[in-house]
Design a protein around this motif. Sequence first.
Motif, PDB file in Angstrom:
ATOM      1  N   GLY A  23      -7.933  -2.190  -0.006  1.00 55.90           N
ATOM      2  CA  GLY A  23      -7.448  -2.881  -1.200  1.00 55.90           C
ATOM      3  C   GLY A  23      -7.482  -2.039  -2.455  1.00 55.90           C
ATOM      4  O   GLY A  23      -6.957  -2.442  -3.499  1.00 55.90           O
ATOM      5  N   LEU A  24      -8.083  -0.848  -2.392  1.00 53.29           N
ATOM      6  CA  LEU A  24      -8.178   0.010  -3.574  1.00 53.29           C
ATOM      7  C   LEU A  24      -6.953   0.917  -3.699  1.00 53.29           C
ATOM      8  O   LEU A  24      -6.337   1.310  -2.708  1.00 53.29           O
ATOM      9  CB  LEU A  24      -9.437   0.877  -3.511  1.00 53.29           C
ATOM     10  CG  LEU A  24     -10.792   0.157  -3.511  1.00 53.29           C
ATOM     11  CD1 LEU A  24     -11.920   1.182  -3.476  1.00 53.29           C
ATOM     12  CD2 LEU A  24     -10.935  -0.741  -4.740  1.00 53.29           C
ATOM     13  N   ARG A  25      -6.605   1.251  -4.938  1.00 53.73           N
ATOM     14  CA  ARG A  25      -5.546   2.212  -5.207  1.00 53.73           C
ATOM     15  C   ARG A  25      -6.077   3.624  -5.013  1.00 53.73           C
ATOM     16  O   ARG A  25      -7.236   3.915  -5.284  1.00 53.73           O
ATOM     17  CB  ARG A  25      -5.031   2.050  -6.641  1.00 53.73           C
ATOM     18  CG  ARG A  25      -4.396   0.720  -6.943  1.00 53.73           C
ATOM     19  CD  ARG A  25      -4.325   0.437  -8.446  1.00 53.73           C
ATOM     20  NE  ARG A  25      -3.483   1.387  -9.151  1.00 53.73           N
ATOM     21  CZ  ARG A  25      -3.904   2.309 -10.006  1.00 53.73           C
ATOM     22  NH1 ARG A  25      -5.198   2.449 -10.248  1.00 53.73           N
ATOM     23  NH2 ARG A  25      -3.055   3.108 -10.626  1.00 53.73           N
ATOM     24  N   GLY A  84       4.382  -2.978   6.987  1.00 51.50           N
ATOM     25  CA  GLY A  84       3.404  -2.539   7.976  1.00 51.50           C
ATOM     26  C   GLY A  84       3.942  -1.591   9.020  1.00 51.50           C
ATOM     27  O   GLY A  84       3.310  -1.379  10.053  1.00 51.50           O
ATOM     28  N   LYS A  85       5.107  -0.976   8.759  1.00 47.35           N
ATOM     29  CA  LYS A  85       5.655  -0.015   9.718  1.00 47.35           C
ATOM     30  C   LYS A  85       5.248   1.402   9.324  1.00 47.35           C
ATOM     31  O   LYS A  85       5.378   1.796   8.161  1.00 47.35           O
ATOM     32  CB  LYS A  85       7.180  -0.099   9.766  1.00 47.35           C
ATOM     33  CG  LYS A  85       7.784   0.875  10.786  1.00 47.35           C
ATOM     34  CD  LYS A  85       9.280   0.770  10.855  1.00 47.35           C
ATOM     35  CE  LYS A  85       9.824   1.794  11.872  1.00 47.35           C
ATOM     36  NZ  LYS A  85      11.293   1.746  11.987  1.00 47.35           N
ATOM     37  N   VAL A 122      -2.346   3.282   4.799  1.00 50.89           N
ATOM     38  CA  VAL A 122      -2.157   3.385   3.350  1.00 50.89           C
ATOM     39  C   VAL A 122      -0.729   2.955   3.028  1.00 50.89           C
ATOM     40  O   VAL A 122       0.227   3.560   3.537  1.00 50.89           O
ATOM     41  CB  VAL A 122      -2.389   4.826   2.837  1.00 50.89           C
ATOM     42  CG1 VAL A 122      -2.178   4.891   1.323  1.00 50.89           C
ATOM     43  CG2 VAL A 122      -3.785   5.312   3.198  1.00 50.89           C
ATOM     44  N   VAL A 123      -0.584   1.900   2.222  1.00 50.29           N
ATOM     45  CA  VAL A 123       0.751   1.429   1.829  1.00 50.29           C
ATOM     46  C   VAL A 123       1.372   2.506   0.948  1.00 50.29           C
ATOM     47  O   VAL A 123       0.880   2.783  -0.150  1.00 50.29           O
ATOM     48  CB  VAL A 123       0.680   0.087   1.086  1.00 50.29           C
ATOM     49  CG1 VAL A 123       2.077  -0.358   0.656  1.00 50.29           C
ATOM     50  CG2 VAL A 123       0.035  -0.974   1.970  1.00 50.29           C
ATOM     51  N   ARG A 133      -0.597   3.784  -4.615  1.00 49.22           N
ATOM     52  CA  ARG A 133      -0.600   3.495  -3.178  1.00 49.22           C
ATOM     53  C   ARG A 133      -1.946   2.895  -2.788  1.00 49.22           C
ATOM     54  O   ARG A 133      -2.984   3.294  -3.307  1.00 49.22           O
ATOM     55  CB  ARG A 133      -0.279   4.769  -2.386  1.00 49.22           C
ATOM     56  CG  ARG A 133       1.127   5.240  -2.709  1.00 49.22           C
ATOM     57  CD  ARG A 133       1.546   6.492  -1.983  1.00 49.22           C
ATOM     58  NE  ARG A 133       2.912   6.852  -2.383  1.00 49.22           N
ATOM     59  CZ  ARG A 133       3.609   7.854  -1.891  1.00 49.22           C
ATOM     60  NH1 ARG A 133       3.062   8.637  -0.959  1.00 49.22           N
ATOM     61  NH2 ARG A 133       4.835   8.095  -2.310  1.00 49.22           N
ATOM     62  N   ILE A 134      -1.899   1.920  -1.901  1.00 52.22           N
ATOM     63  CA  ILE A 134      -3.078   1.089  -1.633  1.00 52.22           C
ATOM     64  C   ILE A 134      -3.591   1.285  -0.212  1.00 52.22           C
ATOM     65  O   ILE A 134      -2.817   1.316   0.757  1.00 52.22           O
ATOM     66  CB  ILE A 134      -2.742  -0.403  -1.862  1.00 52.22           C
ATOM     67  CG1 ILE A 134      -2.377  -0.616  -3.338  1.00 52.22           C
ATOM     68  CG2 ILE A 134      -3.912  -1.302  -1.477  1.00 52.22           C
ATOM     69  CD1 ILE A 134      -1.814  -1.983  -3.635  1.00 52.22           C
ATOM     70  N   VAL A 135      -4.889   1.405  -0.094  1.00 55.17           N
ATOM     71  CA  VAL A 135      -5.536   1.525   1.217  1.00 55.17           C
ATOM     72  C   VAL A 135      -5.571   0.151   1.877  1.00 55.17           C
ATOM     73  O   VAL A 135      -5.943  -0.850   1.254  1.00 55.17           O
ATOM     74  CB  VAL A 135      -6.966   2.080   1.070  1.00 55.17           C
ATOM     75  CG1 VAL A 135      -7.682   2.091   2.416  1.00 55.17           C
ATOM     76  CG2 VAL A 135      -6.933   3.494   0.478  1.00 55.17           C
TER      77      VAL A 135
END
Length: 226
Positions: A23-25, A84-85, A122-123, A133-135
Amino acid sequence: MLNKIEPPTSEAILWQRAQALAGLRLGDIAQQANIKVPKDLRRHKGWVGLLLEHVLGASAGSRPEPDFPHLGIELKSLPINRQGKPLETTFVSVAPLTGLVGVTWQTSYVRKKLSRVLWVPVVSDKELNIVDRIVGSPFMWSPDAEEEQLLALDWQELTDMIVLGKVENIQGRHGQVLQLRPKAANKQAKTQAFDKNGKPFMTLPRGFYLKIPFTQMLLHKHLRID
């Protein structure tokens, strides 16, 4: 100056650290670690993985062993989009192009690297700045019998082609879940291989990579991401 992070002394401690990042950047994680964020990743490919290695306490560095050698655990960051790909294939290890006589799947470096993996999605949609970008949620993975069989079959097929002097004929379509493709900083980097007549020649280094459908299957299986 980088803050020194002690290696985790158990899988449970590593897991706690990984969960705490969810949830962290990346920008916030880097700021806490006193690490500068690059403007883009084209010249800093692998930066995200190095950041995660640092904050989680990985100690292998560039040595040919899992990132957490005392735990036998490899760390793999996995860039995904908002759906989620996975956005790219996942590098596993450099592929040896010589000295393969007598090497088996059981003794291979690929199997050692993949025996226990901490996956950290990682998004990483392209429109997102690196700092934003978010973990995602991490998960621990060891191949089950079916997954290991798929990996072993591909490894054997690709290794046989190398041994038979057919490395130049290997393409991305070879292998169901594992592929072999060039892995080099530039086209001037060359390594020795052998042709079908057993004569040495110079070619680009190769690396083993996990194909996108395989890592997407792992995401679905462990995080219920379709």
